[in-house]
Scaffold this active site. Sequence first.
Site, mmCIF file in Angstrom:
data_model
loop_
_atom_site.group_PDB
_atom_site.id
_atom_site.type_symbol
_atom_site.label_atom_id
_atom_site.label_comp_id
_atom_site.label_asym_id
_atom_site.label_seq_id
_atom_site.Cartn_x
_atom_site.Cartn_y
_atom_site.Cartn_z
ATOM 1 N N LYS A 120 -9.157 5.377 -19.721
ATOM 2 C CA LYS A 120 -9.286 5.971 -21.095
ATOM 3 C C LYS A 120 -8.306 5.792 -22.048
ATOM 4 C CE LYS A 120 -13.014 6.661 -18.997
ATOM 5 N NZ LYS A 120 -13.232 7.751 -18.320
ATOM 6 N N TYR A 179 -16.759 16.443 -15.120
ATOM 7 C CA TYR A 179 -17.066 15.082 -15.096
ATOM 8 C C TYR A 179 -18.297 14.687 -13.938
ATOM 9 C CZ TYR A 179 -16.602 10.061 -14.881
ATOM 10 O OH TYR A 179 -17.020 8.831 -15.014
ATOM 11 N N ARG A 185 0.804 -1.355 -0.033
ATOM 12 C CA ARG A 185 -0.024 0.155 0.081
ATOM 13 C C ARG A 185 0.985 1.308 0.076
ATOM 14 N NH1 ARG A 185 -2.181 2.316 4.738
ATOM 15 N NH2 ARG A 185 -2.388 0.138 5.657
ATOM 16 N N ASP A 209 -8.176 17.897 -15.001
ATOM 17 C CA ASP A 209 -8.574 16.468 -15.384
ATOM 18 C C ASP A 209 -8.165 16.560 -16.980
ATOM 19 O OD1 ASP A 209 -9.833 14.339 -16.467
ATOM 20 O OD2 ASP A 209 -11.333 14.409 -15.071
HETATM 21 C C1 LIG Z 1 -13.969 8.640 -16.999
HETATM 22 C C2 LIG Z 1 -13.590 9.819 -16.665
HETATM 23 C C3 LIG Z 1 -13.405 10.015 -15.270
HETATM 24 C C4 LIG Z 1 -13.469 9.109 -14.226
HETATM 25 O O1 LIG Z 1 -12.521 7.913 -14.161
HETATM 26 P P1 LIG Z 1 -12.788 6.460 -13.777
HETATM 27 O O2 LIG Z 1 -11.373 5.802 -14.166
HETATM 28 O O3 LIG Z 1 -13.884 5.895 -14.419
HETATM 29 O O4 LIG Z 1 -13.034 6.424 -12.281
HETATM 30 C C5 LIG Z 1 -12.905 11.144 -14.821
HETATM 31 N N1 LIG Z 1 -12.591 12.327 -15.854
HETATM 32 C C6 LIG Z 1 -13.113 12.055 -16.818
HETATM 33 C C7 LIG Z 1 -12.890 13.397 -18.008
HETATM 34 C C8 LIG Z 1 -13.411 10.924 -17.480
HETATM 35 O O5 LIG Z 1 -13.559 10.846 -18.809
#
Ligand SMILES: *Cc1c(COP(=O)(O)O)cnc(C)c1O
Length: 386
Positions: free
Chosen positions: A195, A98, A46, A170
């Site tokens: 992604k 998001y 961890r 983000d």
């Molecule tokens: C998918 C996504 C998230 C969240 O990510 P997870 O891996 O599903 O927890 C946050 N910000 C954006 C822009 C996303 O497309």
Amino acid sequence: MAINTQLIHGYPVFDEETGASSIPLYQASTFKQAGIDQPQAFTYSRFGNPTRQALEEAIAAIEGGKCGFAFASGMAAIASVLLQFSQGDHLVMCKSIYGGTFTLAETVLKRFGISVTYVDETDLHSWEQAILPETKALYLETPSNPLLKITDIKQVVALAQKHELLTIIDNTFMTPQFQSPLSLGVDIVIHSATKFLNGHSDVVAGLVVVNDLALAEGIRAQQTVLGSILGVEDCWLVLRGLKTMGLRMAQAAATAAKIATFLAAAPQVKAVYYPGLASHLGHEIHLSQASSGGAVLSFELADQTAVLAFSKALKLPITAVSLGGVESILSYPATMSHACVPPEERARQGITEGLLRLSVGIEDAEDLLADLAQSLAQIPVATTVG
Ligand SMILES: *Cc1c(COP(=O)(O)O)cnc(C)c1O
């Protein structure tokens, strides 16, 4: 080093001990210690694990930052960053944030006395107006989801610096390949590595990168106490996915640009949202801070009936939530990502019943274009051509 070389050689890619061509899976929770009184690099997974550390070093190098952190999901990464704030603190976030981040802010942060104001991300004045004496950070997402709205990163950073605030971004939609927020002065970069970074629709993961060592210490402390670390197998898969990110993104973004141009000329399509199109609001700002329009676009058909007929006829893209996979992914914000937003609020935001989002994969462009053309042919021509 250009991106494809960097992705193969720009961080510790090979195992130093054995020469293995990929960092091994250190499938261990604990590490035998040489002695009770002897400190060592790894003690408990961890706190740190060599496979996870390899991924953390990789994303730090690729984002041009000093320290990287790997989390169990994008949301775990976002939560670990935002839970560094304290009772009484205030944050300013872009309105088309998001959905998960919005829910986190409204249900968790609120309970801990951390308040958030949401602003029109395209308007610097509205960012400035939202700043209060207790504001601690500005949180951006550009291009936004699903309408690809553009925020001027440099202007927001300048505003933050003037008020001595942190900036958090983000960067999921652009990837470090197309947009380098740290080089524009942003303090904390977050990715849903689920992604494009992993890119194969087979892992859920989150990453954070910072330059400032004090900030890094804070995030490391959150990662350790919240325990939302990425498992070693998933770290390994993201490391593997990263190696081809350059090729995948180049192919997908080139095809996305072709598709955006094609859709913009199609009489069945009312509007196309793609930052690479010269007609897109904020196009020039976007190109001043990113090197590509990216691989995600949205477009609007006449109504839900048209959406149903079109999506039924479409053969190649899978219909699913998420984005950034090697396969093209079609999503319908009204019933998927934005289902929990009331219909009137959705309409106000421009997320209509005719809106579809396409995450372009690495299939051959001509096949995707032909598939889109035959599906569009199934629906009547929309009234407003755009
Ligand atoms: C998918 C996504 C998230 C969240 O990510 P997870 O891996 O599903 O927890 C946050 N910000 C954006 C822009 C996303 O497309």
